[in-house]
Motif scaffolding. Structure first.
Motif, short mmCIF file in Angstrom:
data_model
loop_
_atom_site.label_atom_id
_atom_site.label_comp_id
_atom_site.label_asym_id
_atom_site.label_seq_id
_atom_site.Cartn_x
_atom_site.Cartn_y
_atom_site.Cartn_z
N PHE A 1 0.86 -1.36 0.02
CA PHE A 1 0.10 -0.11 0.00
C PHE A 1 0.87 1.29 0.06
O PHE A 1 0.37 2.32 -0.19
CB PHE A 1 -0.81 -0.02 1.14
CG PHE A 1 -0.14 -0.26 2.52
CD1 PHE A 1 0.49 0.80 3.04
CD2 PHE A 1 -0.32 -1.75 3.01
CE1 PHE A 1 1.29 0.39 4.20
CE2 PHE A 1 0.58 -1.67 4.33
CZ PHE A 1 1.00 -0.92 4.87
N ASP B 1 3.22 4.11 -1.64
CA ASP B 1 3.17 4.55 -2.84
C ASP B 1 4.78 4.28 -3.55
O ASP B 1 5.78 5.09 -3.19
CB ASP B 1 3.02 6.08 -2.78
CG ASP B 1 2.60 6.69 -4.42
OD1 ASP B 1 3.10 6.08 -5.26
OD2 ASP B 1 2.25 7.91 -4.34
N ASN C 1 4.14 6.39 -7.56
CA ASN C 1 3.85 7.98 -8.21
C ASN C 1 4.44 8.88 -7.04
O ASN C 1 4.09 9.88 -6.66
CB ASN C 1 2.29 8.03 -8.22
CG ASN C 1 1.98 9.34 -8.72
OD1 ASN C 1 2.65 9.81 -9.80
ND2 ASN C 1 1.05 9.87 -8.12
N ALA C 2 5.70 8.54 -6.46
CA ALA C 2 5.77 9.25 -5.28
C ALA C 2 6.93 10.41 -5.64
O ALA C 2 7.70 10.11 -6.43
CB ALA C 2 6.77 8.47 -4.27
N ALA D 1 0.04 15.33 7.66
CA ALA D 1 -1.06 14.76 6.85
C ALA D 1 -0.52 14.55 5.54
O ALA D 1 -0.68 13.83 4.85
CB ALA D 1 -2.25 15.78 6.95
N GLU D 2 0.32 15.89 4.92
CA GLU D 2 0.64 15.74 3.65
C GLU D 2 1.80 14.56 3.70
O GLU D 2 1.74 13.89 2.64
CB GLU D 2 1.69 17.04 3.46
CG GLU D 2 0.75 18.13 3.07
CD GLU D 2 1.11 19.37 2.89
OE1 GLU D 2 2.41 19.54 2.98
OE2 GLU D 2 0.27 20.51 2.74
N GLY D 3 2.64 14.18 4.67
CA GLY D 3 3.52 13.27 4.77
C GLY D 3 3.03 11.92 4.72
O GLY D 3 3.47 11.07 4.10
N MET E 1 -0.10 11.14 3.34
CA MET E 1 -0.58 11.05 1.90
C MET E 1 0.50 10.75 0.82
O MET E 1 0.35 10.05 -0.01
CB MET E 1 -1.57 12.19 1.51
CG MET E 1 -2.80 12.16 2.34
SD MET E 1 -3.77 11.00 2.06
CE MET E 1 -4.50 11.25 0.33
N ALA E 2 1.77 11.48 1.27
CA ALA E 2 2.64 11.11 0.25
C ALA E 2 3.30 9.94 0.24
O ALA E 2 3.77 9.42 -0.96
CB ALA E 2 4.10 12.23 0.54
N PRO F 1 -1.17 6.83 0.10
CA PRO F 1 -2.19 7.56 -0.42
C PRO F 1 -3.79 6.74 -0.06
O PRO F 1 -4.51 7.34 -0.10
CB PRO F 1 -2.07 7.86 -1.76
CG PRO F 1 -1.03 6.96 -2.20
CD PRO F 1 -0.33 6.44 -1.10
N MET F 2 -3.54 5.65 0.47
CA MET F 2 -4.79 4.81 0.74
C MET F 2 -5.41 5.38 2.16
O MET F 2 -6.53 4.95 2.49
CB MET F 2 -4.58 3.51 0.74
CG MET F 2 -3.44 2.78 1.71
SD MET F 2 -3.92 2.87 3.45
CE MET F 2 -2.59 2.03 4.26
N ILE F 3 -4.85 6.14 3.02
CA ILE F 3 -5.26 6.86 4.07
C ILE F 3 -6.12 7.99 3.96
O ILE F 3 -6.67 8.56 5.07
CB ILE F 3 -4.16 6.93 5.17
CG1 ILE F 3 -3.26 8.11 4.75
CG2 ILE F 3 -3.38 5.48 5.66
CD1 ILE F 3 -2.20 8.46 6.10
N GLY F 4 -6.26 8.66 2.94
CA GLY F 4 -6.99 9.72 2.65
C GLY F 4 -8.44 9.94 3.35
O GLY F 4 -8.80 10.79 3.45
N ARG F 5 -9.10 8.74 3.28
CA ARG F 5 -10.27 8.44 3.80
C ARG F 5 -10.81 8.18 5.19
O ARG F 5 -11.67 8.03 5.88
CB ARG F 5 -11.47 7.81 2.71
CG ARG F 5 -11.45 8.40 1.46
CD ARG F 5 -12.13 7.62 0.45
NE ARG F 5 -13.47 8.06 0.29
CZ ARG F 5 -13.77 8.82 -0.57
NH1 ARG F 5 -12.86 9.55 -1.32
NH2 ARG F 5 -14.98 9.27 -0.84
N ALA F 6 -9.46 7.91 5.78
CA ALA F 6 -9.40 7.78 7.26
C ALA F 6 -9.60 9.19 7.96
O ALA F 6 -9.05 10.05 7.32
CB ALA F 6 -8.13 7.10 7.64
#
Lengths: 95, 416, 977
Positions: B158, B160, B163-164, B315-317, B319-320, B323-328
């Protein structure tokens, strides 16, 4: 936080870089007898008050002024913002 | 009372009426052999080891609020011993070994979980530095393992990888690292210390020191004066405030570090993961919340709260790298006050005042150090000599020029 | 007709039917519904399972405080766990699934834990699972983890985008109920810039859920009128679906706006926007949250908060039950009974803990005075309640009202403590509010409609906004409330925290075991730690703890609320900074040229630099790098070095300034000459190095390392402004202004002779090593030329204005064609600097001194400079300090390993025997074997010694020989040639 820059008005603190206690302006005399002790205290010891704290912020994403901000370390309230150069001169620094 | 499965069974069958307080609530006595200021993890551990390892009994722990109200109850629960320098690594490795036997030792399940910690690598220079560190860990008897990107892709699909902004080139594992239920550490030490006769006195704030002729003879508190042969200050986060009462300036600044937890989620993360090119580290608690954090806010503060830029940066770190935790959803954030020292490393030392000892400067690494800090401080208090793994944690190291600067950031505390 | 619980009225659009599914079952609802109201309309009472005991649970509230009715919303990558049905707007095609059960929702295998509950009381896990030691991680913990957590993430990348924005206003109004609307209207009419944010999708707050009237009109209509007036004003921004989640320093608020969550698809638009609102003042008008009363089995689906029951009836036209009893300790519960009865719902009883007359007439309802509910029946849906006197009443819904708690959360975000008000039996905002915040309406304890309207006006006036119009007329409805928290006669478990399954008994046990401080209570029992953050549970639990300790509630304590008010998705907090957009890319001036010429790029900080330029037929990166090194050393190579920091330094005191910021002397640097400089930090550690060129009497150009370009400039400004404010010196960063290229190799001069205009003499005599000057190139274009060398070859760096950088690269390569010039990347650069023994980032790592680097003698003791004094501390000058030296493998075929440590022959590999470390290694194509730089104790005195370089993490070690770090041309003949 918002810092009321003396030249530019209120700016978000995110535009600034923090250094620390404004006592860092008071760099000791390198030729003094007690230079080793004085530089140790200057470099390493801090008052670290819980309350009013004069501290250095640098407007990196702005006009590159170093500022002396008087901020309460408990409430984060800012009561004064001055140009560090003016503070340094007032403290007797020159060349 | 000894805790066991059998005890739970018996209590369960009889309405859970037989449980007794985990620690007493004693009135302070007028005098103790040793007074520990600060009922946090380190203070309670110090008292516990003083009683258990050094046979001392007449000890009090003074806590201004409720025990565990400081950083032991507001951290991200990570344990590890992946340090580089000789002044640090043997100490933290001893701590990790103490964690490994702690629960049986104090008969309390602190949920020590060696789920592994992984530091991601994003550049060749970073790999060189991590190899040096990993080897230092080996030299100190710790474990370390290098993983390449392919191995990580298989283990942690999971992340990235494709696309990192800063591609993942590998990682440094410490498999014995992991997490611990933080509050339970304070409670376990408190219960163990109490059972060995230590008085744990809550709601008792130290307001001054009784210092005469260069010797500390006790403390003034909101519950009266207490005499002591030795006073051990152990209040990381408030060190500046408390030591000012003794007239001492410290090589420490107080800074706020925020931490975060999400809503409970079904298990997704096997261990602790730290992002090497941003400011983010994360693990998942036994209750399912993702527990994560990043950098300190960066300005001197005694307020146990932070500001938005750091929340967003962390939070940016996250998602970087995943990126699957965006909806947590972020459920709670909190701030703790860190003793940020001038080289990023702590102090366990005597002071210039006889009978007054200091433990602090833990930056944001104090939790994992709790057992070793307690044991080493107890050693110092009991024997007046530093424990062999804590010989470099001295207050005069800056004057001597012997720094323990893991990150190489110099005398600017907010960069450590 | 699936919507069997619909009744008349409500703010829903009955002309449109929309369909959705719950656990795969098709259901129908209307626009204006929430998922919760639609589920209730469809008769779905069982919605989820609790966290610990997997108890069947239904919808409990009608707002964001919902503890029970959480679902996984949407499918695939968009799956959203733990979504509160009570705030999720219904849209056509919505798909929701219940959470936290093994097997179906109806038959959850994990419900067996409920039977074991006597053994799973508060804190049980701290007391067991310790034997044998290995079993915790191998057996117990995996089992606990597997059953922990609620919803599931999809494990796929979040498919939506999020945006961020900044807003400024005079007044931020938080909550658009009666108080908020009044405050907003008052301020807006006075010309203030007003933002009104409300978490709901319909503004009006409780006015939409009540049958109260304002100025003779239905409350919801009055609210709609005010909203319309505000919407028409240019100085007002209305933000429905926007939660003010945090109050930060200096009037900054965090606001999450949900833009497309109510639509079937975001349609490519940002799903949510995270706003940072900068406000002069804020009015907190967030209303109040109803709290339950704890009694036996008070957690059954069908037991709901009374205010929620009437909200479903009034706003959504749904009767949560057919026979609804009301259990209340206050006047407010009676409103639910009255409203339901008026809509034709059967209300068999109003059970009031107070022995007082009826508050109003409720047709058909028995009034039980001084009574209470002590138990319920109906595992998957309420069937019957039992009163304390033993009476049983058949009902399918019980509306419980235990009073209301003002929503003080945001007042606590800066560590403010709420104050207790006995008359309300509730905490209200304390005195230490966040600066700039005022509180109005129910959030402030003004619990009636008339009072809320009045307070909204008053706070706006207090902030200096006047509105002379009459206050709207409304009633001060009866709000008496008796502090009843728990029905002590209950024999069955009485639940407090519904999501985390904390009961009254757990609180009592916590007390018994000494966990009496509020935070101990929370942490020991997990009370208030669930997704609802204890919005309905904390105060009743506190009351029970107070009861146990014999103290008052305020003496027992209060909990501090922390951001966020309601949970915020991590994706929204991150915004667009994810994937490749996590941080900006900085591209070098010749980036396009490099792209077109086969470059592989590498991230260097935010820069993207050419790492090597592969040619056809090369088998791997090493082939390319070896070729670039050999061809540069053999003829000429060109490298874009623009990323190095460049600082223009001018002024009468510029030379003196440099003399103070570098540890070595700069006072004697002549015009037209360059000097290497080493910069220390004030703590005496080596910090940065580079060259500084003197272009004119009062004009210098400094270069820094790429990594420190920003911080060196910052430190120089500090020295200039704070330490020596009267030196006449000025700085400007020109890193981005000049494109700079290294031209290195024996043919460097020959190549440059073709590019630099003929008027400039490049001969070794006229332009020797370490010369510099302003020149023109390509027929008159201004440029700067520096004869400096990082590679150790005859080398120059030529700088042109950045916009000509890409073209310049082409010009240089074209001019070099006759010499077989090659472009080289950072790898070859690195190899050549190791061959020359130059320190770089791995050596200047912030832990090493000039002494360690073998440059101790550069630190002048004859002048003041940054770091001078502290660099002389005794332990930094130890005789046995590590020194930078070179290494080569004894077996030349072996590759050295960066990061290995040096151990003496025959010594054990322990920390005590550690003699240093290898910092950089490379394969030297010039020498044909691996070489390394490293720090070794007394290294400079140990040339020729054989040591072991160990890398236990690789399971390897090798013998290495200590050699000079200058592997190539140690006397520097090439670069002076």
């Amino acid at each position: 936080m918002i810092i009321n820059h003396p030249l530019l008005g209120p700016r978000d603190a995110a535009e600034f870089v923090y250094l620390g206690d404004a006592a860092l302006i008071d760099r000791p005399d390198w030729q003094a007898e007690d230079a080793a002790e004085a530089f140790h205290a200057y470099g390493y010891l801090r008052d670290n008050p819980a309350g009013a704290h004069q501290e250095l912020w640098y407007h990196e994403q702005g006009d590159r002024s170093w500022l002396v901000v008087t901020r309460d370390t408990v409430s984060h309230e800012i009561t004064a913002v001055e140009l560090a150069r003016d503070v340094a001169r007032a403290r007797g620094r020159s060349r | 009372m000894r805790y066991s499965a059998l005890k739970i069974l018996r209590e369960g069958l009889t309405g859970n009426k037989g449980w007794t307080p985990a620690w007493r609530d004693p009135e302070p006595k007028p005098e103790y052999d040793i007074v520990i200021i600060g009922g946090g993890g380190h203070g309670l551990a110090t008292a516990y080891y003083l009683a258990k390892e050094f046979g001392l009994r007449n000890i009090a722990v003074l806590e201004k609020g409720w025990i565990g109200s400081g950083n032991v109850g507001r951290n991200t629960t990570i344990i590890r011993s992946n340090y580089l320098l000789p002044g640090n690594e043997p100490f933290y490795e001893m701590s990790l070994k103490l964690w490994e036997g702690l629960e049986q030792d104090f008969n309390y399940n602190a949920m020590v979980s060696q789920r592994s910690i992984l530091n991601l690598i994003h550049s060749d220079a970073q790999r060189d530095a991590f190899v040096r560190r990993a080897n230092a860990m080996f030299l100190a008897g710790a474990d370390a393992e290098l993983a390449d990107a392919d191995q990580l892709r298989a283990e942690l699909p999971f992340l990235d990888f494709d696309n990192a902004r800063f591609p993942i080139k590998g990682g440094l594992y410490q498999r014995r690292g992991g997490t611990v239920r933080h509050d339970a550490v304070a409670w376990g030490y408190a219960r163990g210390a109490d059972a060995r006769g230590v008085d744990i006195i809550q709601n008792c704030e130290v307001t001054g020191f009784d210092i005469q002729e260069g010797r500390c003879r006790g403390v003034e508190t909101t519950r009266g004066a207490i005499r002591a042969r030795k006073v051990g200050v152990c209040v990381a986060g408030s060190s500046g405030r408390v030591m000012a009462l003794a007239g001492m300036r410290l090589p420490i600044e107080s800074h706020v570090l925020q931490a975060f937890v999400t809503e409970g989620l079904k298990p997704i993360l096997p261990g602790v993961i730290t992002f090497g090119a941003g400011h983010f580290y994360v693990s998942q608690s036994d209750k399912g919340g993702l527990v994560f954090g990043g950098d300190i806010d960066g300005y001197n503060s005694y307020a146990q709260r932070g500001n938005l830029p750091v929340v967003e940066d962390v939070a940016e770190g996250g998602m970087a790298i995943m990126p699957m935790i965006g909806r947590a959803r972020l459920l709670r954030s909190w701030g703790g006050i860190m003793d940020m020292s001038m080289d990023g490393s702590p102090f366990i030392d005597r002071t210039d005042i006889d009978g007054l000892y200091f433990n602090g400067g833990w930056c944001y690494g104090g939790f994992k150090a709790t057992p070793a800090s307690g044991l080493c401080y107890a050693h110092l208090l009991a024997k007046d000599a530093p424990h062999p793994v804590a010989t470099e944690m001295r207050l005069d190291r800056f004057a001597r020029g012997h720094l323990i600067d893991e990150k190489g950031m110099g005398n600017q505390p907010n960069l450590h | 007709m699936s919507q069997i619980h619909r009744i008349k009225g409500g703010l829903i659009d009955r002309s449109t039917e929309i369909s959705f599914t719950f656990n795969g079952k098709a259901m129908r609802g209307h626009p204006g519904d929430t998922l919760a109201s639609a589920l209730l309309a469809n008769g779905q009472r069982l919605v989820g399972r609790s966290f610990k005991y997997h108890r069947p649970r239904g919808i409990f509230t009608a707002g964001s405080e919902e503890p029970n009715a959480l679902v996984e919303l949407r499918k695939g990558a968009a799956q959203e766990p733990n979504t509160r049905t009570t705030v999720a707007e219904l849209f056509d095609g919505l798909s929701a699934r219940s959470q936290n059960h093994r097997g179906s929702l109806e038959f959850d295998l994990m419900a067996v834990t409920d039977l074991l509950s006597p053994f799973l009381s508060a804190g049980f896990y701290y007391k067991t699972f310790m034997w044998p030691r290995a079993f915790w991680e191998k057996l117990y913990e995996p089992a606990i983890r597997a059953s922990a957590g609620l919803g599931r993430l999809s494990m796929e990348e979040d498919p939506d985008t999020y945006d961020k924005g900044y807003l400024h206003c005079d007044l931020l109004v938080i909550g658009a109920g009666p108080a908020g609307l009044m405050a907003a209207r008052t301020a807006a009419r006075a010309g203030a810039r007003v933002i009104v944010a409300d978490e709901d999708f319909v503004l009006g707050g409780r006015l939409n859920a009540e049958t109260l009237e304002v100025d003779g009109a239905a409350g919801a209509d009055w609210a709609a009128g005010v909203v319309a007036e505000l919407a028409a004003m240019a100085n007002v921004r209305l933000m429905p679906r926007s939660t003010v989640y945090g109050a930060y320093d200096h009037g900054v608020y965090g606001v999450l706006e949900r833009c497309t969550d109510h639509l079937a698809s975001s349609g490519g638009k940002p799903r949510q926007v995270l706003w940072r609102v900068y406000s002069r003042h804020a009015v907190l008008a967030a209303g109040a949250t109803e709290r339950p009363i704890a009694f036996g089995n008070n957690d059954r689906p069908g037991v709901m908060l009374a205010g929620a029951v009437r909200a479903y009836a009034n706003r959504w036209g749904v009767a949560p039950g057919r026979r609804v009893a009301v259990f209340t300790n206050s006047d407010d519960g009676w409103r639910t009974a009255a409203d339901l009865a008026a809509k034709g719902v059967e209300v068999p009883a109003v059970i009031d803990t107070r022995d007082a007359p009826a508050v109003c007439d409720v047709p058909g309802a028995r009034h039980m005075r001084g009574a209470a509910v002590m138990d319920t029946k109906g595992r998957k849906g309420l069937r019957q309640i039992t009163l304390t006197d033993g009476q049983m009443i058949d009902v399918d819904c019980l509306a419980v009202s235990g009073g209301w708690n003002p929503n003080v959360h945001l007042t606590c975000h800066q560590r403010g403590r709420p104050a207790w008000r006995d008359d309300l039996a509730a905490f209200v905002p304390g005195h230490d509010l966040p600066p700039g915040m005022v509180v109005a309406g129910a959030a402030n304890g003004a619990m009636t409609l008339a009072a809320a309207l009045r307070e909204g006006r008053v706070v706006a006036e207090r902030l200096g906004y006047a509105d002379k119009s009459d206050l709207p007329r409304a009633e001060d409805e009866p709000r008496d409330c008796a502090p009843v928290w728990h029905v002590p006669q209950s024999r069955a478990r009485a639940w407090l925290d519904l999501q985390n399954d904390v009961t009254v008994k757990d609180v009592k046990q916590a007390h018994q075991e000494g966990f009496r401080a509020v935070e101990h209570l929370k942490r020991y029992t997990t009370l208030g730690m669930a997704t609802d953050q204890g919005k309905t549970a904390n105060i009743p639990a506190l009351a029970i703890m107070a009861d146990c300790t014999g103290r008052t509630i305020p003496e027992t304590g209060t909990t501090i609320f922390r951001p966020p008010y309601t949970p915020v998705p991590i994706g929204a907090l991150a915004g667009r900074a994810r994937g490749r957009e996590f941080r900006p890319y900085r591209l070098t001036p010749s980036h396009r040229w490099a792209e077109a010429n086969g470059a592989t790029f590498v991230e260097v900080g935010n820069w993207l630099r050419a790492q090597w330029f592969a040619r056809e037929g090369e088998q791997g990166w090493r082939d390319s790098v070896d070729r670039e090194v050999l061809m540069t050393r053999g003829s000429v190579g060109i490298c874009d070095v623009t990323t190095l920091g460049k600082i223009d330094i001018q002024g009468r005191d510029a030379g003196e300034f440099l003399n103070r910021v570098y540890c070595n002397g700069f006072a004697t640097l002549a015009v037209g000459r360059v000097r290497y400089g080493l910069m220390l930090r004030e703590d005496g550690i080596a910090y940065d190095d580079g060259t500084t060129a003197r272009l004119g009497e009062h004009h210098y150009v400094m270069t820094t390392t790429t990594a420190n370009a920003v911080t060196v400039f910052r430190r120089l400004e500090f020295a200039r402004q704070c330490l020596w404010p009267d030196l006449d010196v000025h700085l400007i960063s020109t890193t981005d202004g000049w494109a700079q290229f290294a031209v290195a190799g024996p043919n460097a001069r020959n190549l440059l002779r073709k590019v630099v205009d003929e008027s400039h003499d490049l001969s070794n005599e006229a332009f020797p090593f370490m010369a510099c000057g302003e020149v023109t190139v390509c027929d008159g274009m201004p440029a700067r030329l520096f004869r400096i060398s990082f590679s150790g070859e005859l080398a120059y760096e030529v700088a042109v204005p950045a916009r000509y950088g890409n073209a310049m690269m082409g010009v240089l390569m074209e001019a070099g064609r006759e010499f077989d010039a090659v472009p080289y990347g950072t790898e070859a650069l690195g190899v050549m600097r190791i061959e020359k023994g130059h320190a770089a980032g791995n050596e200047l790592n912030g832990q090493t001194t000039a002494h360690n680097l073998g440059m101790g003698r550069m630190v002048s003791r004859k002048k003041d400079c940054i770091g001078n004094v502290l660099s002389q501390r005794p332990e930094m000058l130890r005789e046995d300090a590590v020194k930078l030296v070179g290494f080569r493998p004894v077996d030349r075929a072996t590759g050295l390993i960066a990061g290995s440590h040096f151990i003496g022959q025959g010594d054990a590999a322990t920390m005590e025997n550690d003699q240093g470390w290898m910092s950089s290694v490379a394969y030297s194509p010039s020498l044909g074997h691996s070489i390394g730089l490293g720090f070794l104790k007394r290294g400079d005195a140990r040339m020729g010694e054989i040591l072991r370089a160990v890398s236990p993490v690789h399971g390897r070690e090798m013998e290495v020989e200590v050699v000079s770090a200058h592997f190539i041309d140690p006397d520097g003949e090439r670069l002076r040639g």
